[in-house]
Design an enzyme around this catalytic site. Structure first.
Site, short mmCIF file in Angstrom:
data_model
loop_
_atom_site.label_atom_id
_atom_site.label_comp_id
_atom_site.label_asym_id
_atom_site.label_seq_id
_atom_site.Cartn_x
_atom_site.Cartn_y
_atom_site.Cartn_z
N ASP A 1 2.16 -21.62 5.72
CA ASP A 1 1.23 -21.35 6.82
C ASP A 1 -0.20 -20.97 6.42
OD1 ASP A 1 2.25 -19.01 5.78
OD2 ASP A 1 2.93 -18.18 7.68
N GLU B 1 0.78 -10.50 -1.09
CA GLU B 1 0.70 -9.35 -0.18
C GLU B 1 -0.37 -8.36 -0.61
OE1 GLU B 1 2.13 -9.17 2.59
OE2 GLU B 1 3.91 -10.44 2.54
N THR C 1 -5.65 -13.42 6.83
CA THR C 1 -4.35 -13.67 7.45
C THR C 1 -3.61 -12.38 7.81
OG1 THR C 1 -2.40 -15.10 7.28
CG2 THR C 1 -2.95 -13.77 5.34
N GLU D 1 12.80 -15.32 14.83
CA GLU D 1 12.30 -15.85 13.57
C GLU D 1 12.49 -17.36 13.50
OE1 GLU D 1 11.10 -12.95 10.61
OE2 GLU D 1 10.27 -13.68 12.49
N GLU E 1 1.61 -13.54 15.53
CA GLU E 1 1.02 -14.88 15.51
C GLU E 1 0.76 -15.48 16.90
OE1 GLU E 1 2.14 -14.05 11.49
OE2 GLU E 1 3.30 -13.88 13.35
#
Length: 503
Positions: free
Chosen positions: A186, A45, A403, A279, A300
């Site tokens: 991902d 993160e 991302t 989710e 996304e």
């Protein structure tokens, strides 16, 4: 956490046209962010939000009218901050495999009791930010550790070409063996493609294309992607996760638009069913999964819509954008922001708003409907800046989003290192030239005729061992050139200084 939110949402301000607010936040950040604090931070993160956000803001500063220092984009306060933050993460990569720990203490490094188990995405999501940092600063350590981590994952894929969800970074043993394209995996796939585009790297792209074959063979069913056991390929979870909705956008980047649209339309039916993406969604049952009914305003699906609309101009993608705006406005808007939807079945809200809503969701929605935004530049407009290493072209488009949706200008990677590399090459040639001149007598000889040239050896080659053999093999493929035998002056130039060598 306040500084994190500022950094994460900073480039959104500029993309949405709020230049003055971008300038104000940059001035606040330039006063300094203290990274020497006793805090345990997620390596993943911190990289995508802090390092990525600072790099993007640094590269966009001049476009926003911020006064930049001499030497930009190869120097600047935001770049120095990004480098400082990234250096705080480097201790996490000091493992036998080169794969990083998931958490690091910003003051003390990796805690002695830190778990060695890290998710795949937490290992493979560094090449975009770290390679950019290495190219801008000239320090290769960042790109080196990111590449080593990527190659370690590649080396430890299963015999059928899949990777699992979590791995032990000390032993390289897979702890969670579910293979798919969603949570925990991902952005590893995303960064193989984006890293390949950013760096023009064939190796990274070939890795992804091999993974893509295995993913199609074992996880794809009727344009859905399920979770399977990484060694056997048997289905372990027949669910769709909202995080997987980035996949159609990624497919569009490699030109697989038809498959991307079919998968996107599957995901869009889920959105229309609930007004958002839960989710987890059980594909056979066609409904949400217990305790995974929430929608934290993730970007996304909207991200994929933006990419696919740029590729196809299909109006269906704009309909998704309209639906998203209306849903978010109607369901989640509150007095001081936009709240996470706790349960899509009854639209109950949670008392929080994720920073990725501002960094990603709003940004991708805006870009979907703003065809003239500078981010969509096709190269017809650009800026030329002067760096310590010569002129450099910037802002010509082709931005690579990390991302967390922080755009990186690929052209910037060629601003700060190219001239240095050229200088090193010339210096190496000069050193080789003068060292050989001291040990050998150079003579000019008229070349033999073509019939003798095939097997002739240069006098220098005959006494130079293996190196001579290598040169000889090249010469045997074509005849030697002939040239006049009179003396001449050779000129070598380094950084504008010309050196003459009389021979």
């Amino acid at each position: 956490s306040f500084s994190l939110t500022l950094i994460d949402a900073l480039d959104t301000l500029l993309i949405l046209g709020n230049v003055s607010e971008f300038q104000r936040v940059v001035s606040v950040l330039q006063e300094g962010v203290d990274f020497d604090i006793d805090v345990n931070a997620s390596v993943f993160e911190t990289n995508i939000r802090v390092v990525g956000g600072l790099l993007s803001a640094h590269l966009l500063s001049r476009k926003a009218g911020v006064e930049v220092e001499a030497g930009w984009p190869c120097s600047g306060p935001l770049l120095r901050m990004a480098e400082e933050a990234a250096r705080k993460l480097l201790p996490a990569f000091q493992t036998p495999t080169g794969m990083p720990y998931g958490t690091v203490n910003l003051l003390h490094g990796v805690n002695p009791g830190e778990t060695p188990v890290t998710c795949t995405a937490g290992i493979g999501t560094f090449i975009v930010e770290f390679a950019t940092l290495s190219h801008l600063t000239g320090d290769p350590v960042f790109e080196d550790v990111a590449r080593k981590a990527l190659k370690a994952l590649w080396k430890n894929r299963s015999d059928i070409g899949l990777v699992g969800n979590h791995i032990d970074v000390i032993t390289a043993k897979w702890v969670a063996q579910d293979a798919g394209i969603g949570a925990g995996v991902d952005s590893y796939f995303e960064y193989l493609v984006k890293g390949a585009i950013l760096l023009q790297d064939k190796e990274l792209m070939s890795m992804f294309l091999e993974y893509n074959k295995a993913i199609k063979n074992y996880t794809k069913f009727d344009d859905w992607y399920l979770w399977v056991q990484m060694y056997k390929g048997t289905v372990s979870m027949p669910v769709f996760q909202s995080l997987e909705a980035y996949w159609p956008g990624l497919q569009s980047l490699i030109g697989d638009v038809d498959n991307a649209m079919r998968t996107f339309l599957n995901y869009y039916t889920v959105w229309k069913q609930f007004g958002g993406l839960p989710e987890f969604y059980n594909i056979p049952q066609g409904y949400t999964v217990d305790k995974r009914e929430g929608y934290p305003l993730r970007p996304e699906l909207i991200e994929s819509a933006m990419y696919l609309y740029r590729a196809t101009r299909d109006p269906t993608l704009l309909e998704l954008g309209r639906d998203a705006v209306e849903s978010i406005e109607k369901i989640s808007k509150v007095d001081c922001g936009f709240a996470t939807i706790k349960d899509l079945r009854d639209h109950r809200l949670d008392n929080r708003m994720e920073s990725f809503f501002l960094a990603e969701t709003v940004k991708y929605l805006y870009l979907l409907f703003d065809p003239d935004n500078f981010i969509h530049n096709d190269g017809s407009d650009f800026d030329v800046v002067v760096t310590p290493y010569g002129e450099c072209v910037l802002n010509a488009g082709g931005y690579i989003f990390n991302t967390e949706a922080h755009p990186i200008d690929p052209a910037a990677l060629h601003c700060c290192r190219k001239r240095r590399e050229e200088q090193w090459e010339v210096e190496d040639l000069m050193r080789e030239f003068y060292s050989r001149k001291k040990t050998k007598k150079f003579t000019l000889k008229r070349a033999p005729d073509h019939s003798e040239g095939e097997n002739a050896k240069d006098p220098e080659d005959a006494s130079s061992g293996k190196a001579g053999e290598k040169r000889n093999s090249k010469k045997s493929s074509h005849s030697l050139l002939s040239c006049p035998s009179q003396s001449f002056n050779s000129k070598l130039a380094v950084l504008g200084q010309v050196f003459l060598d009389n021979t």
